[in-house]
Design a protein around this motif. Structure first.
Motif, PDB file in Angstrom:
ATOM      1  N   VAL A 227       0.855  -1.193   0.000  1.00 11.60           N
ATOM      2  CA  VAL A 227       0.000   0.000   0.000  1.00 11.60           C
ATOM      3  C   VAL A 227       0.887   1.238   0.000  1.00 11.60           C
ATOM      4  O   VAL A 227       1.714   1.422   0.898  1.00 11.60           O
ATOM      5  N   LEU A 228       0.701   2.072  -1.013  1.00 12.40           N
ATOM      6  CA  LEU A 228       1.482   3.293  -1.176  1.00 12.40           C
ATOM      7  C   LEU A 228       0.534   4.480  -1.056  1.00 12.40           C
ATOM      8  O   LEU A 228      -0.376   4.650  -1.869  1.00 12.40           O
ATOM      9  N   ASN A 406      -0.099  -6.698  -6.992  1.00 13.18           N
ATOM     10  CA  ASN A 406      -0.303  -6.633  -5.539  1.00 13.18           C
ATOM     11  C   ASN A 406       0.001  -5.254  -4.975  1.00 13.18           C
ATOM     12  O   ASN A 406       0.408  -5.121  -3.821  1.00 13.18           O
ATOM     13  N   VAL A 407      -0.177  -4.207  -5.779  1.00 12.58           N
ATOM     14  CA  VAL A 407       0.127  -2.839  -5.348  1.00 12.58           C
ATOM     15  C   VAL A 407      -1.157  -2.017  -5.377  1.00 12.58           C
ATOM     16  O   VAL A 407      -1.908  -2.031  -6.359  1.00 12.58           O
ATOM     17  N   LEU A 408      -1.420  -1.296  -4.292  1.00 17.61           N
ATOM     18  CA  LEU A 408      -2.571  -0.394  -4.220  1.00 17.61           C
ATOM     19  C   LEU A 408      -2.087   1.000  -3.840  1.00 17.61           C
ATOM     20  O   LEU A 408      -1.486   1.192  -2.788  1.00 17.61           O
ATOM     21  N   LEU A 409      -2.340   1.964  -4.708  1.00 20.86           N
ATOM     22  CA  LEU A 409      -2.037   3.364  -4.428  1.00 20.86           C
ATOM     23  C   LEU A 409      -3.299   4.029  -3.893  1.00 20.86           C
ATOM     24  O   LEU A 409      -4.411   3.783  -4.391  1.00 20.86           O
ATOM     25  N   VAL A 410      -3.138   4.867  -2.871  1.00 23.03           N
ATOM     26  CA  VAL A 410      -4.247   5.652  -2.353  1.00 23.03           C
ATOM     27  C   VAL A 410      -3.789   7.100  -2.292  1.00 23.03           C
ATOM     28  O   VAL A 410      -2.675   7.398  -1.839  1.00 23.03           O
ATOM     29  N   GLN A 411      -4.639   8.016  -2.776  1.00 25.99           N
ATOM     30  CA  GLN A 411      -4.178   9.374  -3.038  1.00 25.99           C
ATOM     31  C   GLN A 411      -5.302  10.382  -2.869  1.00 25.99           C
ATOM     32  O   GLN A 411      -6.394  10.220  -3.421  1.00 25.99           O
ATOM     33  N   ASN A 412      -5.033  11.451  -2.106  1.00 25.86           N
ATOM     34  CA  ASN A 412      -5.959  12.576  -2.048  1.00 25.86           C
ATOM     35  C   ASN A 412      -5.853  13.421  -3.313  1.00 25.86           C
ATOM     36  O   ASN A 412      -4.766  13.587  -3.868  1.00 25.86           O
ATOM     37  N   ASN A 422       1.634  13.691  -9.889  1.00 22.23           N
ATOM     38  CA  ASN A 422       2.760  12.753  -9.812  1.00 22.23           C
ATOM     39  C   ASN A 422       2.308  11.356  -9.405  1.00 22.23           C
ATOM     40  O   ASN A 422       2.910  10.354  -9.823  1.00 22.23           O
ATOM     41  N   ALA A 423       1.261  11.267  -8.588  1.00 26.40           N
ATOM     42  CA  ALA A 423       0.712   9.952  -8.244  1.00 26.40           C
ATOM     43  C   ALA A 423       0.231   9.235  -9.504  1.00 26.40           C
ATOM     44  O   ALA A 423       0.402   8.019  -9.647  1.00 26.40           O
ATOM     45  N   ARG A 424      -0.358   9.978 -10.404  1.00 21.92           N
ATOM     46  CA  ARG A 424      -0.822   9.367 -11.653  1.00 21.92           C
ATOM     47  C   ARG A 424       0.347   8.846 -12.489  1.00 21.92           C
ATOM     48  O   ARG A 424       0.226   7.829 -13.171  1.00 21.92           O
ATOM     49  N   LYS A 425       1.478   9.515 -12.416  1.00 24.72           N
ATOM     50  CA  LYS A 425       2.662   9.027 -13.127  1.00 24.72           C
ATOM     51  C   LYS A 425       3.146   7.707 -12.545  1.00 24.72           C
ATOM     52  O   LYS A 425       3.542   6.806 -13.273  1.00 24.72           O
ATOM     53  N   LEU A 426       3.121   7.597 -11.215  1.00 22.93           N
ATOM     54  CA  LEU A 426       3.523   6.343 -10.587  1.00 22.93           C
ATOM     55  C   LEU A 426       2.548   5.232 -10.952  1.00 22.93           C
ATOM     56  O   LEU A 426       2.951   4.097 -11.240  1.00 22.93           O
ATOM     57  N   ARG A 435      -3.475  -0.738  -8.741  1.00 22.05           N
ATOM     58  CA  ARG A 435      -4.732  -0.007  -8.841  1.00 22.05           C
ATOM     59  C   ARG A 435      -4.576   1.245  -7.977  1.00 22.05           C
ATOM     60  O   ARG A 435      -3.769   1.271  -7.052  1.00 22.05           O
ATOM     61  N   MET A 436      -5.374   2.271  -8.278  1.00 22.47           N
ATOM     62  CA  MET A 436      -5.295   3.504  -7.497  1.00 22.47           C
ATOM     63  C   MET A 436      -6.680   3.911  -7.021  1.00 22.47           C
ATOM     64  O   MET A 436      -7.640   3.911  -7.802  1.00 22.47           O
ATOM     65  N   VAL A 437      -6.746   4.273  -5.744  1.00 19.62           N
ATOM     66  CA  VAL A 437      -7.950   4.840  -5.141  1.00 19.62           C
ATOM     67  C   VAL A 437      -7.707   6.335  -4.962  1.00 19.62           C
ATOM     68  O   VAL A 437      -6.804   6.740  -4.213  1.00 19.62           O
ATOM     69  N   THR A 438      -8.465   7.142  -5.665  1.00 19.01           N
ATOM     70  CA  THR A 438      -8.344   8.596  -5.576  1.00 19.01           C
ATOM     71  C   THR A 438      -9.499   9.139  -4.758  1.00 19.01           C
ATOM     72  O   THR A 438     -10.657   8.778  -4.987  1.00 19.01           O
ATOM     73  N   ILE A 439      -9.193  10.006  -3.799  1.00 22.12           N
ATOM     74  CA  ILE A 439     -10.187  10.456  -2.830  1.00 22.12           C
ATOM     75  C   ILE A 439     -10.394  11.965  -2.959  1.00 22.12           C
ATOM     76  O   ILE A 439      -9.427  12.736  -2.995  1.00 22.12           O
ATOM     77  N   ASP A 440     -11.643  12.370  -2.987  1.00 18.28           N
ATOM     78  CA  ASP A 440     -11.992  13.789  -3.065  1.00 18.28           C
ATOM     79  C   ASP A 440     -11.852  14.415  -1.678  1.00 18.28           C
ATOM     80  O   ASP A 440     -12.815  14.666  -0.972  1.00 18.28           O
ATOM     81  N   GLN A 441     -10.594  14.623  -1.284  1.00 19.08           N
ATOM     82  CA  GLN A 441     -10.311  15.326  -0.034  1.00 19.08           C
ATOM     83  C   GLN A 441      -8.934  15.968  -0.142  1.00 19.08           C
ATOM     84  O   GLN A 441      -8.152  15.642  -1.037  1.00 19.08           O
TER      85      GLN A 441
END
Length: 476
Positions: A227-228, A406-412, A422-426, A435-441
């Motif tokens: 988890v990143l 087996n990698v999950l990115l989580v990003q505000n 930059n998270a989108r570049k990673l 996979r990436m979870v993007t959060i509206d915060q």
């Protein structure tokens, strides 16, 4: 520029006698340093090669910690954690993540599933530390002061050259070329091995996201669930990521401006645009006439640091009020920087990437980013000791999609320190591995430190059951 909240949560620096305990594959656990350390955390040390190209050569020490799962059916093994940095110690971080009285503890399902592991990375704190013999005056300048023009870049260049020279002549100069993210990732795998685990899960935030990305790139088959959180780009803290602080503040500042505008009694404006104009006015006035040593550069840095968390908005508004009245603010804590934290940060950042050497190139970047990101861009683009670093980078780990999914990115969405761009570049670099979870915060720190149940539940499900979203996920 970096947030300091986690530094204050580290264990006390005093050393206690560590009684022997049962060893794990040569690793002996005992009582943690400090006064009355909580009984649930154990501490220990292991030795690792200074230079992994010479594994039988000189060694250095790593300080690690463990909070064991209380569930006898512990399911997943170990979860190694990193709070960010570089230069931030992490031996106490498991306490932060498991404290039931904290604002953001890990869910009990995660604590039951894993032994939570912390570490002071190589060069940091209780691990064999590095030094640059920096003075309080040097550290008081902060990281990348705001440059109002080319002359300020030249002034900072002289300071940066001196810092680099001190690092090169320090008593730990023998060690500093080997303090890199890639070697820290190799240290993590030594910890995994010492604990007798075939695979290791990881939870890392901010710089820890890059550290985790490098680990799972170097050791894909030894990685379990990665988890990143609050993600740097695929190249870590290079010049692009440093300049991205300017973009991050542009993304995040409107949240604070809305907070202030909703409180007209503060007198800073009733619209976000008016609050933004107040920010520029205060910065310019403090450039001309500092208050209690706080000039425009420090004011911009204080504002940047406080918008890492919604919970610091009220304190920041109080700082603004005091400075607007020409009074020293009472709510500004002294920065917790030490020679070791700054030296370790510089060492990793400068060793990991090649940095421009031309002062003119930084003057150009400052001029561009002052216009492109007017809130703080002219600080983020300023010159640092990396321009004069005496050691050249010897290794660059390229993040790719090779390895298990087996990698999950989580990003505000509105993160000042590690902006979404930059998270989108990673995410792109990992391809189908992630996979990436993007959060509206807004704010720095998405999982548990954020307040979005959709995002938190997605990460918890992945850590506990391995259930990863089939596609990238957006949490409104």
């Amino acid at each position: 520029m970096w947030t300091s909240a986690l530094v204050a949560l580290a264990l006390a620096a005093t050393t206690a006698t560590v009684p022997a305990a049962a060893p794990d594959n040569g690793l002996t656990w005992g009582v943690c340093p400090g006064e009355a350390p909580p009984p649930q955390i154990q501490c220990g040390t292991i030795r690792v090669p200074l230079d992994y190209r010479n594994p039988d050569g000189r060694t250095i020490e790593l300080a690690i910690s463990r909070i064991r799962s209380t569930d006898p059916e512990r399911r997943r093994g170990i979860l190694l954690t990193n709070p960010g940095g570089p230069g931030v110690n992490g031996q106490a971080y498991p306490l932060v993540l498991t404290d039931p009285n904290a604002a953001a503890p890990l869910p009990s399902s995660v604590r039951d599933a894993y032994d939570i592991i912390g570490m002071d990375p190589r060069g940091v704190s209780r691990s064999t530390p590095v030094t640059c013999d920096l003075t309080q005056e040097q550290m008081a300048v902060g990281s990348l002061p705001y440059a109002n023009g080319p002359a300020d870049v030249v002034k900072q260049a002289a300071l940066s050259r001196q810092e680099a020279a001190q690092c090169a002549s320090s008593e730990t100069a023998w060690m500093q070329p080997y303090v890199t993210t890639a070697n820290t990732a190799r240290d993590m795998d030594r910890i995994r091995s010492a604990l007798g685990e075939p695979r290791m899960s990881f939870l890392g935030a901010s710089y820890g996201s890059y550290l985790g990305a490098v680990y799972t790139t170097l050791f894909p088959q030894r990685s379990d669930r990665i988890v990143l959180d609050s993600n740097l780009g695929p190249d870590g803290y290079d010049i692009t990521a440093m300049r991205a602080f300017g973009r991050g503040m542009q993304d995040r500042f409107p949240d604070f401006a809305k907070y202030v505008a909703a409180r007209p009694a503060l007198g800073f404006g009733t619209t976000p645009a008016q609050v933004t104009r107040t920010y520029h006015r205060l910065a310019a006035e403090l450039d001309r006439a500092p208050v209690a040593g706080i000039d425009g550069s420090i004011f911009r840095g204080l504002t940047f640091d406080h918008i890492y968390s919604d919970g610091r908005f009220e304190a920041l508004a109080t700082v603004w009020t005091s400075l607007d009245q020409g009074e020293p603010p009472a709510a500004v804590p002294p920065p917790p920087a030490t020679d070791n934290t700054v030296a370790a940060r510089l060492t990793v950042i400068c060793n990991d990437s090649s940095w421009p050497r031309s002062v003119h190139s930084y003057q150009h970047d400052v001029a561009v980013d002052r216009i492109r990101y007017p809130l703080i861009g002219a600080a983020a683009a300023n010159i640092s000791a990396c321009a004069y670093w005496p050691w050249k980078p010897v290794e660059k780990v390229r993040i790719t999609g090779r390895g298990p999914g087996n990698v999950l990115l989580v990003q505000n969405e509105r993160d000042p320190g590690t902006p979404l761009v930059n998270a989108r570049k990673l995410r792109t670099a990992f391809g189908e591995r992630a996979r990436m979870v993007t959060i509206d915060q807004g704010g720095h720190g998405a999982y548990v430190f954020g307040a979005n149940p959709c995002g938190n539940d997605a990460v918890t499900a992945f850590l506990v059951s391995g259930s990863r979203p089939a596609h990238d996920k957006y949490c409104a």
